[in-house]
Design a protein around this motif. Sequence first.
Motif, PDB file in Angstrom:
ATOM      1  N   LYS A 131       0.824  -1.198   0.000  1.00 17.75           N
ATOM      2  CA  LYS A 131       0.000   0.000   0.000  1.00 17.75           C
ATOM      3  C   LYS A 131       0.862   1.252   0.000  1.00 17.75           C
ATOM      4  CE  LYS A 131      -3.885  -2.286   1.939  1.00 17.75           C
ATOM      5  NZ  LYS A 131      -5.002  -2.296   2.793  1.00 17.75           N
ATOM      6  N   LYS A 132       2.164   1.074   0.114  1.00 20.54           N
ATOM      7  CA  LYS A 132       3.104   2.194   0.051  1.00 20.54           C
ATOM      8  C   LYS A 132       3.709   2.236  -1.350  1.00 20.54           C
ATOM      9  CE  LYS A 132       3.062   3.024   4.559  1.00 20.54           C
ATOM     10  NZ  LYS A 132       2.623   4.176   5.188  1.00 20.54           N
ATOM     11  N   ASP A 133       4.909   2.740  -1.443  1.00 23.90           N
ATOM     12  CA  ASP A 133       5.594   2.915  -2.727  1.00 23.90           C
ATOM     13  C   ASP A 133       6.573   1.776  -2.989  1.00 23.90           C
ATOM     14  OD1 ASP A 133       5.470   4.530  -4.857  1.00 23.90           O
ATOM     15  OD2 ASP A 133       6.815   6.067  -4.088  1.00 23.90           O
ATOM     16  N   PHE A 134       6.181   0.547  -2.754  1.00 21.11           N
ATOM     17  CA  PHE A 134       7.100  -0.580  -2.866  1.00 21.11           C
ATOM     18  C   PHE A 134       6.373  -1.767  -3.501  1.00 21.11           C
ATOM     19  CE2 PHE A 134       9.151  -4.400  -1.166  1.00 21.11           C
ATOM     20  CZ  PHE A 134      10.462  -4.139  -1.486  1.00 21.11           C
ATOM     21  N   ALA A 135       7.101  -2.527  -4.325  1.00 19.14           N
ATOM     22  CA  ALA A 135       6.527  -3.726  -4.941  1.00 19.14           C
ATOM     23  C   ALA A 135       7.635  -4.738  -5.210  1.00 19.14           C
ATOM     24  CB  ALA A 135       5.813  -3.380  -6.246  1.00 19.14           C
ATOM     25  N   VAL A 136       7.241  -6.009  -5.270  1.00 24.29           N
ATOM     26  CA  VAL A 136       8.134  -7.112  -5.629  1.00 24.29           C
ATOM     27  C   VAL A 136       7.556  -7.744  -6.886  1.00 24.29           C
ATOM     28  CG1 VAL A 136       9.036  -9.358  -4.903  1.00 24.29           C
ATOM     29  CG2 VAL A 136       8.796  -7.518  -3.230  1.00 24.29           C
ATOM     30  N   SER A 137       8.422  -8.118  -7.821  1.00 26.41           N
ATOM     31  CA  SER A 137       7.930  -8.730  -9.053  1.00 26.41           C
ATOM     32  C   SER A 137       8.709  -9.999  -9.382  1.00 26.41           C
ATOM     33  CB  SER A 137       8.019  -7.747 -10.223  1.00 26.41           C
ATOM     34  OG  SER A 137       9.354  -7.397 -10.467  1.00 26.41           O
ATOM     35  N   VAL A 138       8.020 -10.914 -10.054  1.00 25.19           N
ATOM     36  CA  VAL A 138       8.608 -12.146 -10.574  1.00 25.19           C
ATOM     37  C   VAL A 138       8.287 -12.163 -12.060  1.00 25.19           C
ATOM     38  CG1 VAL A 138       8.609 -14.653 -10.470  1.00 25.19           C
ATOM     39  CG2 VAL A 138       8.248 -13.327  -8.379  1.00 25.19           C
ATOM     40  N   MET A 139       9.324 -12.394 -12.889  1.00 25.74           N
ATOM     41  CA  MET A 139       9.131 -12.260 -14.326  1.00 25.74           C
ATOM     42  C   MET A 139       9.874 -13.349 -15.092  1.00 25.74           C
ATOM     43  SD  MET A 139       9.597  -8.794 -16.532  1.00 25.74           S
ATOM     44  CE  MET A 139       8.366  -8.018 -15.506  1.00 25.74           C
ATOM     45  N   VAL A 140       9.251 -13.848 -16.155  1.00 30.07           N
ATOM     46  CA  VAL A 140       9.873 -14.753 -17.120  1.00 30.07           C
ATOM     47  C   VAL A 140      10.089 -13.942 -18.392  1.00 30.07           C
ATOM     48  CG1 VAL A 140       9.585 -16.843 -18.494  1.00 30.07           C
ATOM     49  CG2 VAL A 140       8.731 -16.771 -16.156  1.00 30.07           C
ATOM     50  N   ALA A 141      11.300 -14.020 -18.960  1.00 34.64           N
ATOM     51  CA  ALA A 141      11.602 -13.183 -20.119  1.00 34.64           C
ATOM     52  C   ALA A 141      12.403 -13.953 -21.159  1.00 34.64           C
ATOM     53  CB  ALA A 141      12.392 -11.954 -19.683  1.00 34.64           C
ATOM     54  N   GLY A 142      12.185 -13.595 -22.391  1.00 35.07           N
ATOM     55  CA  GLY A 142      13.016 -14.064 -23.490  1.00 35.07           C
ATOM     56  C   GLY A 142      14.007 -12.963 -23.807  1.00 35.07           C
ATOM     57  N   THR A 143      15.297 -13.292 -23.818  1.00 35.95           N
ATOM     58  CA  THR A 143      16.346 -12.296 -23.994  1.00 35.95           C
ATOM     59  C   THR A 143      17.116 -12.565 -25.274  1.00 35.95           C
ATOM     60  OG1 THR A 143      16.567 -12.176 -21.599  1.00 35.95           O
ATOM     61  CG2 THR A 143      18.346 -11.233 -22.887  1.00 35.95           C
ATOM     62  N   TYR A 144      17.334 -11.507 -26.066  1.00 36.74           N
ATOM     63  CA  TYR A 144      18.099 -11.626 -27.313  1.00 36.74           C
ATOM     64  C   TYR A 144      19.389 -10.818 -27.219  1.00 36.74           C
ATOM     65  CZ  TYR A 144      19.755 -10.809 -31.998  1.00 36.74           C
ATOM     66  OH  TYR A 144      20.557 -10.722 -33.092  1.00 36.74           O
ATOM     67  N   TYR A 145      20.495 -11.458 -27.582  1.00 40.33           N
ATOM     68  CA  TYR A 145      21.792 -10.799 -27.747  1.00 40.33           C
ATOM     69  C   TYR A 145      22.335 -11.189 -29.116  1.00 40.33           C
ATOM     70  CZ  TYR A 145      22.425  -9.826 -22.723  1.00 40.33           C
ATOM     71  OH  TYR A 145      22.312  -9.362 -21.448  1.00 40.33           O
ATOM     72  N   ASP A 146      23.045 -10.264 -29.770  1.00 35.62           N
ATOM     73  CA  ASP A 146      23.801 -10.649 -30.958  1.00 35.62           C
ATOM     74  C   ASP A 146      24.841 -11.694 -30.553  1.00 35.62           C
ATOM     75  OD1 ASP A 146      22.567  -9.069 -32.830  1.00 35.62           O
ATOM     76  OD2 ASP A 146      24.029  -7.436 -32.703  1.00 35.62           O
ATOM     77  N   LYS A 147      25.289 -12.496 -31.511  1.00 31.57           N
ATOM     78  CA  LYS A 147      26.294 -13.511 -31.207  1.00 31.57           C
ATOM     79  C   LYS A 147      27.605 -12.852 -30.784  1.00 31.57           C
ATOM     80  CE  LYS A 147      24.408 -17.269 -33.755  1.00 31.57           C
ATOM     81  NZ  LYS A 147      24.690 -18.521 -34.353  1.00 31.57           N
ATOM     82  N   VAL A 148      28.332 -13.552 -29.915  1.00 30.46           N
ATOM     83  CA  VAL A 148      29.583 -13.046 -29.349  1.00 30.46           C
ATOM     84  C   VAL A 148      30.701 -14.033 -29.672  1.00 30.46           C
ATOM     85  CG1 VAL A 148      30.752 -12.448 -27.196  1.00 30.46           C
ATOM     86  CG2 VAL A 148      28.346 -11.914 -27.473  1.00 30.46           C
ATOM     87  N   ARG A 149      31.870 -13.503 -30.014  1.00 28.42           N
ATOM     88  CA  ARG A 149      33.047 -14.335 -30.285  1.00 28.42           C
ATOM     89  C   ARG A 149      33.853 -14.433 -28.991  1.00 28.42           C
ATOM     90  NH1 ARG A 149      34.529 -15.725 -35.041  1.00 28.42           N
ATOM     91  NH2 ARG A 149      33.361 -14.043 -36.010  1.00 28.42           N
ATOM     92  N   LEU A 150      34.043 -15.667 -28.509  1.00 25.27           N
ATOM     93  CA  LEU A 150      34.800 -15.897 -27.278  1.00 25.27           C
ATOM     94  C   LEU A 150      36.158 -16.509 -27.607  1.00 25.27           C
ATOM     95  CD1 LEU A 150      32.076 -17.383 -24.914  1.00 25.27           C
ATOM     96  CD2 LEU A 150      32.862 -15.037 -25.064  1.00 25.27           C
ATOM     97  N   TYR A 151      37.153 -16.110 -26.839  1.00 28.14           N
ATOM     98  CA  TYR A 151      38.506 -16.627 -27.015  1.00 28.14           C
ATOM     99  C   TYR A 151      38.917 -17.360 -25.757  1.00 28.14           C
ATOM    100  CZ  TYR A 151      38.568 -13.248 -30.797  1.00 28.14           C
ATOM    101  OH  TYR A 151      38.260 -12.537 -31.922  1.00 28.14           O
ATOM    102  N   SER A 152      39.622 -18.461 -25.923  1.00 26.30           N
ATOM    103  CA  SER A 152      40.184 -19.177 -24.778  1.00 26.30           C
ATOM    104  C   SER A 152      41.593 -19.629 -25.162  1.00 26.30           C
ATOM    105  CB  SER A 152      39.313 -20.374 -24.386  1.00 26.30           C
ATOM    106  OG  SER A 152      39.260 -21.307 -25.431  1.00 26.30           O
ATOM    107  N   TYR A 153      42.414 -19.809 -24.163  1.00 28.70           N
ATOM    108  CA  TYR A 153      43.803 -20.213 -24.381  1.00 28.70           C
ATOM    109  C   TYR A 153      44.059 -21.516 -23.650  1.00 28.70           C
ATOM    110  CZ  TYR A 153      44.057 -15.409 -25.905  1.00 28.70           C
ATOM    111  OH  TYR A 153      43.813 -14.244 -26.551  1.00 28.70           O
TER     112      TYR A 153
END
Length: 182
Positions: A131-153
């Motif tokens: 009843k005040k200025d506070f809330a809690v949320s639970v969310m399911v989301a689909g997230t998109y990122y461009d492909k990333v090139r990873l390097y390992s040694y």
Amino acid sequence: MKKVLLSVVMLIMAVSVFAQEQDQKTRVPNGYQGFLEYGNTWHVFDKEMPNTINLSTTHGFYFADHIYAGIGIGFEFNSDCVLVPIYANMRYVFLNNKTVSPVLSLRVGSFVGDKVGAYGDLGFGVRFASKKDFAVSVMVAGTYYDKVRLYSYEYNEELGYYTDNERLVSPSGVSLRIGIEW
């Protein structure tokens, strides 16, 4: 994994139906609001990419009672990479004067890290307001990122020196987030 996501979506839908039957009223959000969210992302499109932990904060304003617009920054990381999305966020709170209400969220922007690229996120969840200025949320989301090139040694014992390996991964996936709003 599919059973967990299906269970979460079913829970969100059940809580939304329950929210419509409640008669409690909460303070309708207006003006400045800040969000802080924590979540996990499962990379369903690239099995080689480890799951990531993400933290984000968004700051903006409620307009016309149901609509929120803001800007935010996130931090998503795992053992392979670190991504920092910078985005604009739009939220729609369906029953903003109820204690429990469904929420739709859209984030659009770009990310920096090992590479700069496009970022997008579409989420659906439930907002538990006080009843005040506070809330809690639970969310399911689909997230998109461009492909990333990873390097390992790796050390090659036959050659006697380190060799570098390069692979292209997709950090896109499905997220489950828990957040607070103040």
